[in-house]
Design a protein around this motif. Structure first.
Motif, PDB file in Angstrom:
ATOM      1  N   UNK A   5      12.902   8.258   0.822  1.00 56.15           N
ATOM      2  CA  UNK A   5      11.828   7.230   1.334  1.00 56.15           C
ATOM      3  C   UNK A   5      11.878   5.967   0.282  1.00 56.15           C
ATOM      4  N   UNK A   6      13.423   5.826   0.604  1.00 53.79           N
ATOM      5  CA  UNK A   6      13.822   4.223   0.029  1.00 53.79           C
ATOM      6  C   UNK A   6      13.604   2.891  -0.091  1.00 53.79           C
ATOM      7  N   UNK A   7      13.403   3.233   1.773  1.00 57.94           N
ATOM      8  CA  UNK A   7      12.728   1.929   1.951  1.00 57.94           C
ATOM      9  C   UNK A   7      11.377   1.296   2.142  1.00 57.94           C
ATOM     10  N   UNK A   8      10.211   2.886   1.433  1.00 61.23           N
ATOM     11  CA  UNK A   8       8.769   2.761   1.566  1.00 61.23           C
ATOM     12  C   UNK A   8       8.150   1.449   0.658  1.00 61.23           C
ATOM     13  N   UNK A   9       7.908   1.193   0.796  1.00 59.80           N
ATOM     14  CA  UNK A   9       6.713  -0.061  -0.333  1.00 59.80           C
ATOM     15  C   UNK A   9       5.692   0.782  -0.551  1.00 59.80           C
ATOM     16  N   UNK A  10       5.936   0.963  -1.935  1.00 50.41           N
ATOM     17  CA  UNK A  10       4.500   1.423  -2.516  1.00 50.41           C
ATOM     18  C   UNK A  10       3.040   0.277  -2.736  1.00 50.41           C
ATOM     19  N   UNK A  11       1.995   0.371  -2.666  1.00 49.43           N
ATOM     20  CA  UNK A  11       1.000  -0.308  -3.072  1.00 49.43           C
ATOM     21  C   UNK A  11      -0.020   0.559  -2.995  1.00 49.43           C
ATOM     22  N   UNK A  12      -0.799  -0.305  -4.337  1.00 46.96           N
ATOM     23  CA  UNK A  12      -2.162   0.263  -4.753  1.00 46.96           C
ATOM     24  C   UNK A  12      -3.237   0.042  -4.624  1.00 46.96           C
ATOM     25  N   UNK A  13      -3.435   1.132  -3.546  1.00 49.61           N
ATOM     26  CA  UNK A  13      -4.934   2.029  -3.105  1.00 49.61           C
ATOM     27  C   UNK A  13      -6.143   2.100  -3.734  1.00 49.61           C
ATOM     28  N   UNK A  14      -6.872   1.110  -3.099  1.00 47.46           N
ATOM     29  CA  UNK A  14      -7.765   1.945  -4.022  1.00 47.46           C
ATOM     30  C   UNK A  14      -8.545   3.274  -2.891  1.00 47.46           C
ATOM     31  N   UNK A  15      -9.338   4.019  -4.091  1.00 44.46           N
ATOM     32  CA  UNK A  15     -10.294   4.765  -3.113  1.00 44.46           C
ATOM     33  C   UNK A  15     -11.274   4.119  -1.885  1.00 44.46           C
ATOM     34  N   UNK A  16     -11.420   5.619  -1.119  1.00 45.15           N
ATOM     35  CA  UNK A  16     -11.663   4.802   0.464  1.00 45.15           C
ATOM     36  C   UNK A  16     -13.482   4.136   0.113  1.00 45.15           C
ATOM     37  N   UNK A  17     -13.595   3.237   0.582  1.00 45.95           N
ATOM     38  CA  UNK A  17     -15.798   2.824   0.316  1.00 45.95           C
ATOM     39  C   UNK A  17     -16.482   4.153   0.460  1.00 45.95           C
ATOM     40  N   UNK A  18     -16.235   4.482   1.622  1.00 50.30           N
ATOM     41  CA  UNK A  18     -17.454   5.218   2.405  1.00 50.30           C
ATOM     42  C   UNK A  18     -16.842   7.029   1.360  1.00 50.30           C
ATOM     43  N   UNK A  19     -15.715   7.782   0.819  1.00 50.79           N
ATOM     44  CA  UNK A  19     -15.671   8.675   0.002  1.00 50.79           C
ATOM     45  C   UNK A  19     -15.528   8.603  -1.021  1.00 50.79           C
ATOM     46  N   UNK A  20     -14.506   7.788  -1.060  1.00 52.05           N
ATOM     47  CA  UNK A  20     -13.609   7.950  -2.131  1.00 52.05           C
ATOM     48  C   UNK A  20     -11.794   8.853  -1.992  1.00 52.05           C
ATOM     49  N   UNK A  21     -11.728   8.581  -0.745  1.00 48.52           N
ATOM     50  CA  UNK A  21     -10.753   9.978  -0.208  1.00 48.52           C
ATOM     51  C   UNK A  21      -9.294   8.786  -0.910  1.00 48.52           C
ATOM     52  N   UNK A  22      -8.550   9.672  -0.705  1.00 45.13           N
ATOM     53  CA  UNK A  22      -6.953   8.530  -0.776  1.00 45.13           C
ATOM     54  C   UNK A  22      -6.942   8.405   0.862  1.00 45.13           C
ATOM     55  N   UNK A  23      -6.422   7.368   1.012  1.00 42.75           N
ATOM     56  CA  UNK A  23      -6.218   5.988   2.220  1.00 42.75           C
ATOM     57  C   UNK A  23      -4.931   5.732   2.191  1.00 42.75           C
ATOM     58  N   UNK A  24      -4.161   5.728   3.218  1.00 49.78           N
ATOM     59  CA  UNK A  24      -2.530   5.948   3.396  1.00 49.78           C
ATOM     60  C   UNK A  24      -1.996   5.140   4.369  1.00 49.78           C
ATOM     61  N   UNK A  25      -1.219   3.984   4.517  1.00 47.61           N
ATOM     62  CA  UNK A  25      -0.713   3.279   5.468  1.00 47.61           C
ATOM     63  C   UNK A  25       0.023   3.988   6.392  1.00 47.61           C
ATOM     64  N   UNK A  26       0.230   3.814   7.692  1.00 42.72           N
ATOM     65  CA  UNK A  26       0.627   4.208   9.446  1.00 42.72           C
ATOM     66  C   UNK A  26       1.069   3.356   9.856  1.00 42.72           C
ATOM     67  N   UNK A  27       2.343   2.957  10.177  1.00 40.44           N
ATOM     68  CA  UNK A  27       2.878   2.225  11.252  1.00 40.44           C
ATOM     69  C   UNK A  27       2.910   2.933  12.935  1.00 40.44           C
ATOM     70  N   UNK A  28       2.006   1.958  13.959  1.00 39.78           N
ATOM     71  CA  UNK A  28       2.169   2.356  14.610  1.00 39.78           C
ATOM     72  C   UNK A  28       3.037   1.734  16.121  1.00 39.78           C
TER      73      UNK A  28
END
Length: 78
Positions: A5-28
């Motif tokens: 995981x050394x090349x993964x950038x960490x970002x401060x993500x707020x909780x989901x605006x709909x349900x308050x759950x955690x968000x994850x970043x995904x590359x396609x």
């Protein structure tokens, strides 16, 4: 020690605006990125990139959309 995981950038993500759950970043496919709630499936739009410089900009744009509540929620698919 190998850190895969050394090349993964960490970002401060707020909780989901709909349900308050955690968000994850995904590359396609190495061409776009989005953020999705792991609980309800709300997500940002896909932000396209062509290289490492534009990849970082796309990630930051996705974080800004997510943290400002600019997401859609179609519900969880099957």
């Amino acid at each position: 020690m190998d850190n895969k995981y050394k090349d993964i950038e960490l970002y401060d993500l707020q909780d989901c605006p709909f349900c308050g759950g955690p968000g994850v970043m995904d590359h396609v496919g190495g061409w776009c990125v989005y953020i999705e709630c792991v609980d309800c499936g709300a997500r940002t739009g896909h932000m396209e990139y062509k290289d490492e410089k534009s990849k970082k900009a796309a990630e930051l744009a996705s974080v800004e959309l997510w943290n400002n509540g600019r997401v859609v929620n179609f519900g969880r698919g099957e």
